[in-house]
Design a protein around this motif. Structure first.
Motif, mmCIF file in Angstrom:
data_model
loop_
_atom_site.group_PDB
_atom_site.id
_atom_site.type_symbol
_atom_site.label_atom_id
_atom_site.label_comp_id
_atom_site.label_asym_id
_atom_site.label_seq_id
_atom_site.Cartn_x
_atom_site.Cartn_y
_atom_site.Cartn_z
ATOM 1 N N ALA A 1 -6.096 5.217 14.348
ATOM 2 C CA ALA A 1 -5.400 5.447 12.857
ATOM 3 C C ALA A 1 -4.935 4.291 12.479
ATOM 4 O O ALA A 1 -4.755 3.386 13.121
ATOM 5 C CB ALA A 1 -4.253 6.246 13.249
ATOM 6 N N ILE A 2 -4.922 4.144 11.055
ATOM 7 C CA ILE A 2 -4.264 2.961 10.509
ATOM 8 C C ILE A 2 -3.252 3.389 9.546
ATOM 9 O O ILE A 2 -3.059 4.437 8.739
ATOM 10 C CB ILE A 2 -5.463 2.410 9.463
ATOM 11 C CG1 ILE A 2 -6.683 1.786 10.162
ATOM 12 C CG2 ILE A 2 -4.747 1.186 8.705
ATOM 13 C CD1 ILE A 2 -7.991 1.301 9.286
ATOM 14 N N VAL A 3 -1.989 2.772 9.409
ATOM 15 C CA VAL A 3 -0.835 3.060 8.495
ATOM 16 C C VAL A 3 -0.462 1.918 7.837
ATOM 17 O O VAL A 3 -0.845 0.647 8.178
ATOM 18 C CB VAL A 3 0.253 3.331 9.437
ATOM 19 C CG1 VAL A 3 1.467 3.887 8.621
ATOM 20 C CG2 VAL A 3 0.150 4.433 10.549
ATOM 21 N N GLU A 4 -0.646 2.121 6.688
ATOM 22 C CA GLU A 4 -0.436 1.096 5.548
ATOM 23 C C GLU A 4 0.862 1.188 5.008
ATOM 24 O O GLU A 4 1.369 2.475 4.696
ATOM 25 C CB GLU A 4 -1.395 1.043 4.444
ATOM 26 C CG GLU A 4 -1.183 0.223 3.360
ATOM 27 C CD GLU A 4 -1.423 -1.440 3.712
ATOM 28 O OE1 GLU A 4 -0.852 -2.266 2.876
ATOM 29 O OE2 GLU A 4 -2.018 -1.591 4.737
ATOM 30 N N TYR A 5 1.997 0.402 4.835
ATOM 31 C CA TYR A 5 3.405 0.452 4.224
ATOM 32 C C TYR A 5 3.508 -0.127 2.870
ATOM 33 O O TYR A 5 2.795 -1.390 2.644
ATOM 34 C CB TYR A 5 4.311 -0.123 5.308
ATOM 35 C CG TYR A 5 4.180 0.230 6.634
ATOM 36 C CD1 TYR A 5 4.721 1.551 7.065
ATOM 37 C CD2 TYR A 5 3.453 -0.500 7.763
ATOM 38 C CE1 TYR A 5 4.428 2.157 8.602
ATOM 39 C CE2 TYR A 5 3.371 -0.190 8.925
ATOM 40 C CZ TYR A 5 3.758 1.262 9.383
ATOM 41 O OH TYR A 5 3.516 1.561 10.685
ATOM 42 N N LYS A 6 4.297 0.493 2.204
ATOM 43 C CA LYS A 6 4.747 -0.214 1.012
ATOM 44 C C LYS A 6 6.207 -0.112 0.721
ATOM 45 O O LYS A 6 6.727 0.732 1.467
ATOM 46 C CB LYS A 6 3.959 0.599 -0.303
ATOM 47 C CG LYS A 6 2.554 0.673 -0.280
ATOM 48 C CD LYS A 6 1.990 -0.934 -0.290
ATOM 49 C CE LYS A 6 0.316 -0.875 -0.179
ATOM 50 N NZ LYS A 6 -0.297 -2.318 -0.129
ATOM 51 N N ALA A 7 6.657 -1.151 -0.014
ATOM 52 C CA ALA A 7 8.207 -1.078 -0.519
ATOM 53 C C ALA A 7 8.697 0.179 -0.873
ATOM 54 O O ALA A 7 7.937 0.876 -1.628
ATOM 55 C CB ALA A 7 8.413 -2.129 -1.186
ATOM 56 N N ALA A 8 9.581 0.917 -0.562
ATOM 57 C CA ALA A 8 10.232 2.041 -0.817
ATOM 58 C C ALA A 8 10.244 2.243 -2.602
ATOM 59 O O ALA A 8 10.295 3.258 -3.094
ATOM 60 C CB ALA A 8 11.686 2.354 -0.366
ATOM 61 N N THR A 9 10.405 0.967 -3.130
ATOM 62 C CA THR A 9 10.298 1.186 -4.616
ATOM 63 C C THR A 9 9.245 1.074 -5.364
ATOM 64 O O THR A 9 9.155 1.586 -6.650
ATOM 65 C CB THR A 9 11.191 -0.407 -4.953
ATOM 66 O OG1 THR A 9 10.338 -1.478 -4.659
ATOM 67 C CG2 THR A 9 12.492 -0.572 -4.673
ATOM 68 N N LEU A 10 8.256 1.186 -4.457
ATOM 69 C CA LEU A 10 6.885 1.501 -5.170
ATOM 70 C C LEU A 10 6.445 2.735 -5.009
ATOM 71 O O LEU A 10 6.699 3.608 -4.079
ATOM 72 C CB LEU A 10 5.739 0.455 -4.458
ATOM 73 C CG LEU A 10 6.089 -1.141 -4.534
ATOM 74 C CD1 LEU A 10 4.934 -1.666 -3.709
ATOM 75 C CD2 LEU A 10 5.979 -1.527 -5.973
ATOM 76 N N ILE A 11 5.661 3.268 -6.004
ATOM 77 C CA ILE A 11 5.173 4.613 -6.010
ATOM 78 C C ILE A 11 3.836 4.325 -5.379
ATOM 79 O O ILE A 11 2.847 3.733 -5.959
ATOM 80 C CB ILE A 11 5.144 5.286 -7.413
ATOM 81 C CG1 ILE A 11 6.611 5.536 -7.991
ATOM 82 C CG2 ILE A 11 4.523 6.574 -7.526
ATOM 83 C CD1 ILE A 11 6.504 5.622 -9.555
#
Length: 162
Positions: free
Chosen positions: A94-104
């Motif tokens: 599996a791969i998980v990609e994170y983005k800032a909470a302010t981004l949609i």
């Protein structure tokens, strides 16, 4: 360090986690237990720390199965996978990609994750900003996919990946 000091970081739709934070020359740093080092606490790192905590303490993922900031071979694309999850035989599953909470979360972010999978060819992809997540189970043999409401437990993921 108090939670009030960290009010610039939003509350996420993930269980609260314990973390060690220090203020150094006006910038926050967080101690990453998995990488055993201090990292600048960016909005994306805030999400990663919470999501990894969620995986370990609520979805049964062993720490040793998670690798953060995994560099991709230059032949595929420049960049790093935020988290690669490995199964019991050491194969990426599996791969998980994170983005800032302010981004949609959007299609461009999803395309980034898909491009990482050109190398890994895992069966599970996850994109999260800590408020929402998109989890997709891929069946590469049949060329289809299924969206899931949450990331499977580690035991479920190992069964899927076999």
């Amino acid at each position: 360090m108090t939670l009030k000091d960290l009010s610039i970081y939003p509350q996420l739709a993930l269980p609260p986690c314990s973390y060690r934070v220090e203020l150094r020359k006006g910038k926050y740093f967080v101690y990453d237990e998995n990488r055993t080092k201090w990292l600048m606490l960016t909005p994306e790192e805030w999400v990663r720390q919470h999501y990894v905590h969620y995986l370990i303490h609520f979805r049964g993922y062993p720490k040793h199965a998670l690798a953060n900031e995994v560099e991709l071979p230059n032949s595929i694309r420049k960049g790093r996978c935020d988290t690669v999850i490995f199964g019991s035989k050491g194969k990426a599953c599996a791969i998980v990609e994170y983005k800032a909470a302010t981004l949609i979360l959007n299609n461009t972010m999803w395309q980034q994750l898909l491009s990482y999978n050109l190398y890994y060819k895992v069966k599970l992809l996850c994109l999260s900003n800590g408020l929402k997540q998109v989890v997709c189970l891929l069946n590469n043999n049949e060329h289809n996919y299924q969206f899931l409401t949450e990331i499977p437990s580690y035991n479920e993921l190992k069964q899927i990946s076999n």
